[in-house]
Each structure stands twice: as structure tokens, then as C-alpha cells.
Design an enzyme around this catalytic site. Structure first.
Site, PDB file in Angstrom:
ATOM      1  N   ARG A 192       6.012  -5.699   7.835  1.00 22.51           N
ATOM      2  CA  ARG A 192       4.904  -6.439   7.242  1.00 22.51           C
ATOM      3  C   ARG A 192       3.975  -6.951   8.342  1.00 22.51           C
ATOM      4  NH1 ARG A 192       5.745  -4.099   3.237  1.00 22.51           N
ATOM      5  NH2 ARG A 192       6.151  -4.898   1.149  1.00 22.51           N
TER       6      ARG A 192
ATOM      7  N   GLU B 237      -4.878  -6.251   4.571  1.00 26.18           N
ATOM      8  CA  GLU B 237      -4.916  -4.847   4.159  1.00 26.18           C
ATOM      9  C   GLU B 237      -5.825  -4.692   2.949  1.00 26.18           C
ATOM     10  OE1 GLU B 237      -0.909  -3.422   3.617  1.00 26.18           O
ATOM     11  OE2 GLU B 237      -0.329  -4.027   5.635  1.00 26.18           O
TER      12      GLU B 237
ATOM     13  N   HIS C  97      -0.675   1.796   5.762  1.00 27.80           N
ATOM     14  CA  HIS C  97       0.485   1.350   4.980  1.00 27.80           C
ATOM     15  C   HIS C  97       1.036   2.509   4.129  1.00 27.80           C
ATOM     16  CE1 HIS C  97       2.563  -2.363   3.009  1.00 27.80           C
ATOM     17  NE2 HIS C  97       3.340  -1.291   2.990  1.00 27.80           N
TER      18      HIS C  97
HETATM   19  C1  DGY Z   1       7.369  -1.576   0.082  1.00 23.62           C
HETATM   20  O1  DGY Z   1       7.968  -0.918  -0.774  1.00 23.62           O
HETATM   21  O2  DGY Z   1       7.558  -2.781   0.250  1.00 23.62           O
HETATM   22  C2  DGY Z   1       6.334  -0.846   0.870  1.00 23.62           C
HETATM   23  O3  DGY Z   1       5.894  -1.564   1.969  1.00 23.62           O
HETATM   24  C3  DGY Z   1       5.170  -0.502  -0.014  1.00 23.62           C
HETATM   25  O4  DGY Z   1       4.524  -1.686  -0.405  1.00 23.62           O
END
Ligand code: DGY
Length: 323
Positions: A237, A266, A285
Site C-alpha cells: 500500500r 491513486e 496498481h
Molecule cells: C488488493 O486486493 O488489495 C489489491 O491491492 C487490489 O486492490
């Protein structure tokens, strides 16, 4: 009686059909309560919701007094106020496991691309800039045989460690809240302090969820401890890293480069200094973004929702204490 459900993300067609067969579905683009009375009326009756990447906090929950299950099509659940949901006895379901290997593939893509400067040199070739034999100014760094420090040795961290140890003969250090005996046995991983990991690793790989404890965990002091030839890789993250400090560390040569799939904000804003730095690989991402895995995640989230609503299963529940 079918369950009343708010759907705030597209699902593959067959899954969408299954949802509609079993539930009374209100399809919305976002969970913004300002979008009108029809949405607020649906929220007032909603027992379930399914979607991804939208904030769910007390303000929204106040408008959904009948909500029992929220199913996110993601493994991460930092968009949800879990404590508030638990207080209201609302189950939060997520999609672990199905995305582990795909996300680990992507993390390894970042490691290789950052170290071998693949996107930068690809751009040079495509734009006609390859006019003579490549010299030292375009050399990268080896990956095989180097030290990989993984912060957050959970499912995905372990899948990265397997690739690194058995595919690239890397030495694995890790920093985690708890000892991971399996990773130690299978990948010769060595548990160490954060400082030791930062100062010894050639690649520092962040695989952490976003919590109050992990927010801005990597800032100026941590970059000071890293080796000048090291790379920072973030596949967890964005807000775990102080992005301003990262930009400075890259500009000042405190570290050699970075590979990022996640950011403080993002999509990454067009004026982000990260976009101007040649030594940063920036992906949008895409950790779990393959056809196969996104389908598996949607199917898992749907199964989680229907199983919890019908009290058949509470598998993948983040807050099982409410059950
Ligand atoms: C998750 O599954 O948490 C990925 O980062 C996609 O948001």
C-alpha cells in the site's frame, strides 16, 4: 425473499447473472451518498454490498441500518472502518489466497524492471535512442544472488521469497510481527530488526497492509539506513511510504532506484515528481490485474457475499467475532 444488495463494481457476466438471480440488486457507480434519493433508499434496505476501492465509514453505515455483509473484491480492506463495522455487527469479507501468486509475479516484475532498467531502456529503443553499443551509463544491477529484505512476510511476501530463493538464489531477510517458521524452513529466511533489514538488503520489499501502525513507516530516517545501491520495492500500500522522503532519497542518490505499484494518491497525479525520475518504475496498481486472477477474485467475493448472507459460510471474514 432475495437479499437486497448494492453492487458498486462490474462483475464478469456469469457472476453478475448469478448475483441477480439470488439478490435484488441496485447497481451504482460509487458509494457517494450525495448521488441521490434512489441510492439512499436502496442503502436503507441493503443487507449486503459488493465492490471495491470505495470508503465505507460511519457516515455511510448510518444510512444502511440493515447491512449485514460487505464483500470487497480485494485482499486489502483499508477502505473500511472495520472497528465501526464490528461494533454494528456487519461482516466484512475479502479475497485472500486467490491473488497471492499473481501479485508475487508482479512484485518480481518490479524487482527485475527496476534493477535491469527495462522500462527506461525499452523507452530508449522505441524512441530511436539506441544508436551505439550500450555503455556503463545504462548498466543495471544483478538480482540473482543478492539480499532481499521482505517487510511483511505474509502470504504474498512468502510467495515472493519462494521466487527469490529458489529461482534467483537470493538470500532472504524478513521483518514481521511474528516469526514465520515456514518461510524460515522453506526459504532459509532470517528474521531481523527493521534497522538490520534496511541496512543490509539490496532490495527492500514492502508487502504490508495499510494500518495506523504501518502508515509512513518508511520515511527519511529509514532511507538514511539503506545502502546507496539498494532499491525500494512497494507492492503493498502506497501510504506505508512517505512519498516525499522517497523522492528526496532518489534525487539525492541515497538509494539507487525504486519499483512501485502503489502510491499515496491513486491514480498517481500528473504532477508527481515520481514521474520525472528515471530511476523509478511506476506501475498503475496492477498487483492482481490479470484476467484469470481478477475473475477468481470476483468469484470469491460473490461466494463470500452469498455464503455470509445465507449463513452458509463465513470463510474469508475479516471480523469473525461478529458472527
Ligand atoms: C488488493 O486486493 O488489495 C489489491 O491491492 C487490489 O486492490
Amino acid at each position: 425473499m432475495p437479499f437486497n444488495v448494492i453492487q458498486y463494481e462490474d462483475l464478469p457476466q456469469d457472476l453478475e447473472q448469478r448475483l441477480q438471480e439470488q439478490c435484488n440488486v441496485t447497481r451504482v457507480e460509487s458509494l457517494d451518498p450525495g448521488q441521490g434519493n434512489q441510492f439512499r433508499a436502496a442503502l436503507a434496505e441493503a443487507e449486503g454490498m459488493i465492490g471495491v476501492s470505495q470508503d465505507v465509514g460511519p457516515g455511510l453505515l448510518d444510512l444502511a441500518p440493515k447491512l449485514r455483509v460487505a464483500s470487497t473484491i480485494s485482499v486489502g480492506y483499508d477502505h473500511f472502518d472495520v472497528a465501526e463495522m464490528t461494533k454494528r455487527r456487519i461482516m466484512l469479507m475479502h479475497t485472500p489466497d486467490v491473488l497471492t501468486e499473481t501479485t508475487a509475479d508482479m512484485v518480481f516484475t518490479l524487482i527485475l524492471c527496476a534493477a535491469r532498467r527495462a522500462p527506461e531502456l525499452h523507452g530508449m529503443v522505441k524512441s530511436g535512442g539506441w544508436t551505439s553499443t550500450i555503455g556503463a551509463e545504462h548498466f543495471g544491477s544483478d538480482v540473482h544472488g543478492k539480499k532481499l529484505g521482505i517487510i511483511g512476510m505474509g502470504r504474498i511476501g512468502s510467495a515472493v521469497a519462494r521466487r527469490a530463493r529458489h529461482g534467483f538464489n537470493m538470500e532472504i531477510l524478513y521483518h514481521n510481527r511474528t516469526v514465520n517458521r515456514e518461510a524460515e524452513a522453506l526459504f532459509d529466511a532470517r528474521l531481523c530488526s527493521l534497522d538490520e533489514l534496511l541496512s543490509e538488503s539490496d532490495f527492500v520489499c514492502l508487502m504490508l497492509p495499510l494500518t495506523d501502525q504501518t502508515k509512513k513507516m518508511i520515511g527519511p530516517a529509514e532511507f538514511d539506513k539503506m545502502k546507496p545501491e539498494a532499491y525500494l520495492i512497494n507492492g503493498g500500500r502506497g501510504p506505508v511510504v512517505d512519498e516525499q522522503a522517497l523522492v528526496l532519497a532518489l534525487q539525492e542518490g541515497k538509494i539507487r532506484g525504486a519499483g512501485l505499484d502503489v502510491y499515496e494518491q491513486e491514480p498517481l497525479p500528473a504532477d508527481s515528481p515520481l514521474l520525472t525520475l528515471a530511476n523509478v518504475v511506476t506501475l498503475p496498481h496492477i498487483g492482481s490485474a490479470t484476467h484469470e486472477t481478477r475473475y477468481a477474485m470476483a468469484a470469491c467475493a460473490l461466494e463470500n457475499l452469498l455464503g455470509a448472507l445465507s449463513q452458509r459460510s463465513t470463510r474469508n471474514c475479516v471480523n469473525p467475532e461478529v458472527v
